[in-house]
Design an enzyme around this catalytic site. Structure first.
Site, PDB file in Angstrom:
ATOM      1  N   ASN A   1       0.816  -1.199   0.000  1.00 50.80           N
ATOM      2  CA  ASN A   1       0.000   0.000   0.000  1.00 50.80           C
ATOM      3  C   ASN A   1       0.860   1.264   0.000  1.00 50.80           C
ATOM      4  O   ASN A   1       0.963   1.971  -1.008  1.00 50.80           O
ATOM      5  CB  ASN A   1      -0.942  -0.019   1.209  1.00 50.80           C
ATOM      6  N   ASP A   2       1.523   1.520   1.116  1.00 48.41           N
ATOM      7  CA  ASP A   2       2.277   2.767   1.234  1.00 48.41           C
ATOM      8  C   ASP A   2       3.381   2.901   0.181  1.00 48.41           C
ATOM      9  O   ASP A   2       3.672   4.004  -0.265  1.00 48.41           O
ATOM     10  CB  ASP A   2       2.878   2.873   2.638  1.00 48.41           C
ATOM     11  N   VAL A   3       3.972   1.784  -0.208  1.00 55.44           N
ATOM     12  CA  VAL A   3       5.099   1.867  -1.146  1.00 55.44           C
ATOM     13  C   VAL A   3       4.655   2.165  -2.582  1.00 55.44           C
ATOM     14  O   VAL A   3       5.489   2.364  -3.451  1.00 55.44           O
ATOM     15  CB  VAL A   3       5.951   0.580  -1.142  1.00 55.44           C
ATOM     16  N   VAL A   4       3.341   2.177  -2.818  1.00 59.45           N
ATOM     17  CA  VAL A   4       2.851   2.560  -4.141  1.00 59.45           C
ATOM     18  C   VAL A   4       1.926   3.762  -4.037  1.00 59.45           C
ATOM     19  O   VAL A   4       1.153   4.037  -4.947  1.00 59.45           O
ATOM     20  CB  VAL A   4       2.103   1.395  -4.844  1.00 59.45           C
TER      21      VAL A   4
ATOM     22  N   ALA B   1       0.833   2.686   7.525  1.00 58.95           N
ATOM     23  CA  ALA B   1       1.109   4.062   7.918  1.00 58.95           C
ATOM     24  C   ALA B   1      -0.187   4.825   8.183  1.00 58.95           C
ATOM     25  O   ALA B   1      -0.175   5.975   8.587  1.00 58.95           O
ATOM     26  CB  ALA B   1       1.929   4.771   6.849  1.00 58.95           C
TER      27      ALA B   1
END
Lengths: 97, 470
Positions: B395-398, B436
């Protein structure tokens, strides 16, 4: 304070050199190996167990014995757990074609 | 005897350095770990049998020492063998905490020894500094690691006190101030000593509690180097080179690793240290952001068709993959697509999962070939020529907010540019925000379609759909 440094000057040399060695060793590691590396380093700082053995071997009264015993057990957990977990991670890398 | 002991310590020190060096290369890594382990065993037994005190006595209490060693070995071995690969990060954190506690206990015993033998007043500044440093660093590492363990096990939630930063800084100042007072004045006060112990435990807890999201790997790595320094304090105390070398090596290597990770997330270490990045801040961001547009769901058969007739598919694994234990199914999907002449690669974000390299370890477990795992910088230019990106539990990394929204807590973190691909399929359990705690605009983009459900289940259904397409 200054006296402390000069009487232990060899240890300070060691510390400085080891800081550089540590940085050199990690500097070029591919990020795929970061987890096993962290885990391996985790096992190596288990060397603190040596301190707990020395303390334990000279303990005389009961509370020191109890605390020392706990320290030895925890230190061993760090060493054994650390190396075995790292080995399990790396075992998988080996299996790759 | 002392000569033999010193030579054995020298050999052990070399094995630690060699071991760390070999760990840095995939082909020698396993050997490196075994070499370091052998050096450790050598050092332990040499200490037990060869170490002599200042008065020339050998160590006593051997029964207790061996008892402790045996219990620790059996328990440690069983835990380490039984733990699931997905739980690796918390395991490292747990074992790290044990090392920290060991260092703290050594300091407590040495302090008690100094007091009871009446030597405290004549103890050198150096001895006192190492005792206090070992106590504080070891204890903080212990309580912090246990909290980190609990958080990764999802037994402890993110928690921020009002004005937490000031409390943390205040705690740190009182820790240092009290220690300085006791050291400089050679003040022999057992209550202050134990008060410092309590404050250290508290600091470790409060230090890790508010830290959430992508910062967890950084914290574990940092605590790892803390324990290294605590071990080195013991080396100073006993004039023991192997402890000093092992400890400092890990301290410096761990610190560098921490900095590397911070860089990957574009976050300063100071920010992490004072607990700036926490639940409260991310919580605000989650409520304030609302996106225009709606999410689009895709059926499994449509997703299967999209992938089967694609030329190139990039899989973006995340923590969801680890939670669902879907590493084997994703490999099956990859092999199936390759059979249908689809080029498949994995895009590995440096902080995907809960630890750097977490995804690599996981995918290696299911025999995914090493060269299919491509790091972020290398794969980012490839997304524009990719037909389908399959995001599995990441999620957060994209999250494009890292590039576009300066108010986002992850703003500035480099991300995988999946939106450059022709289409994006996101496998996700629900619309809940990522670790996050922030919304992801990617899910609302027209080219994105969502496939809800457990990653393992969704993936195996995709596999059977593709198979049924013939």
């Amino acid at each position: 304070m200054l006296e402390f440094i000069t009487t232990n000057i060899q240890m300070f040399y060691l510390i400085i050199l080891m800081i550089f060695v540590g940085i050199e060793l990690i500097g070029h590691v591919p990020s795929v190996l970061h987890t096993p590396l962290m885990s391996g380093a985790n096992a190596i700082h288990g060397v603190v167990i040596i301190g707990s053995i020395i303390v334990m071997g000279q303990a005389h009264e009961i509370l020191s014995l109890i605390l020392g015993f706990i320290a030895v057990v925890m230190g061993t957990l760090n060493v054994v757990g650390g190396f075995v977990v790292t080995d399990r991670m790396l075992e998988m890398f080996k299996k790759k074609k | 005897m002392q000569h033999i002991l010193q030579i054995i310590y020298l050999i052990s020190s070399v094995t630690f350095i060699l071991g760390l060096k070999f760990l840095g290369n995939p082909s020698t890594a396993r050997k490196g770990n075994l070499i370091a382990a052998a050096g450790m065993i050598l050092a332990i037994f040499a200490t037990i049998f060869l170490y002599t005190t200042d008065t020339g006595e050998h160590l006593g209490n051997l029964g207790f020492i061996f008892g402790g060693l045996i219990i620790g070995t059996v328990v440690g071995w069983m835990i380490a063998k039984k733990v699931k690969m997905t739980a690796m990060p918390q395991m490292v954190s747990f074992f790290n905490g044990m090392g920290g506690a060991c260092a703290g206990l050594i300091s407590i015993i040495e302090f008690r020894h100094l007091v009871s033998s009446g030597h405290y007043e004549i103890a050198t500044v150096g001895t006192l500094i190492t005792i206090f440093a070992g106590l504080i660093i070891g204890t903080v590492s212990f309580s912090g690691s246990i909290i980190a363990y609990g958080k990764l096990e999802e037994k402890i939630k993110d928690f921020t006190l009002p004005g937490q930063q000031f409390i943390n800084i205040g705690l740190l100042i009182s820790l240092l101030g009290l220690s300085a007072l006791m050291i400089s004045g050679n003040i022999e006060n057992t209550s202050i000593f134990y008060f410092i112990l309590v404050l250290s435990v508290l600091y470790g807890v409060l230090f890790v509690l508010p830290i959430g999201g992508a910062d967890m790997p950084v914290v574990i790595s940092l605590l790892n180097s803390f324990t290294g320094v605590a071990a080195a304090c013991g080396g100073f105390l006993y004039n023991n080179n192997v402890m000093l070398i092992g400890g400092i090596l890990v301290g410096s290597a761990g610190t560098l690793l921490t900095v590397v990770m911070c860089k990957a997330m574009n976050r300063s270490l100071v920010n992490v240290l004072i607990g700036n990045f926490g639940g409260a801040k991310t919580g605000e961001a989650a409520t304030s952001s609302s996106f225009v547009g709606s999410i689009k769901e895709v059926t499994k058969s449509d997703a299967a068709i999209m992938m089967k007739y694609a030329k190139k598919v990039i899989i973006v694994p995340g923590y969801g993959l680890a939670v669902a234990q879907a590493q084997h199914v994703v490999h099956e999907l990859e092999e199936l697509l390759e059979k249908n002449d689809v080029e498949v690669k994995y895009a590995i974000h440096p902080v995907a999962g809960r630890m750097p390299g977490h995804m690599n370890v996981l995918l290696a477990e299911s025999n995914v070939s090493y060269d299919k795992l491509v790091e972020m910088e290398e794969i980012n230019p490839e997304f524009s020529t990719t037909d389908v990106v399959l995001v599995v539990g990441a999620n957060d990394v994209v999250n494009p907010a890292a590039k576009t929204d300066p108010s986002s807590p992850i703003y500035g973190m480099p991300i995988l540019d999946v939106e450059n691909a022709a289409s994006v399929i996101v496998l996700k359990r629900s619309m809940k925000a990522g670790y996050a705690g922030i919304e992801n605009e990617l899910f609302y983009k027209p080219k994105t379609s969502m496939l809800f459900g457990d990653a393992k289940k969704s993936l195996s259904e995709l596999v059977s759909e593709i198979k049924s397409l013939g």
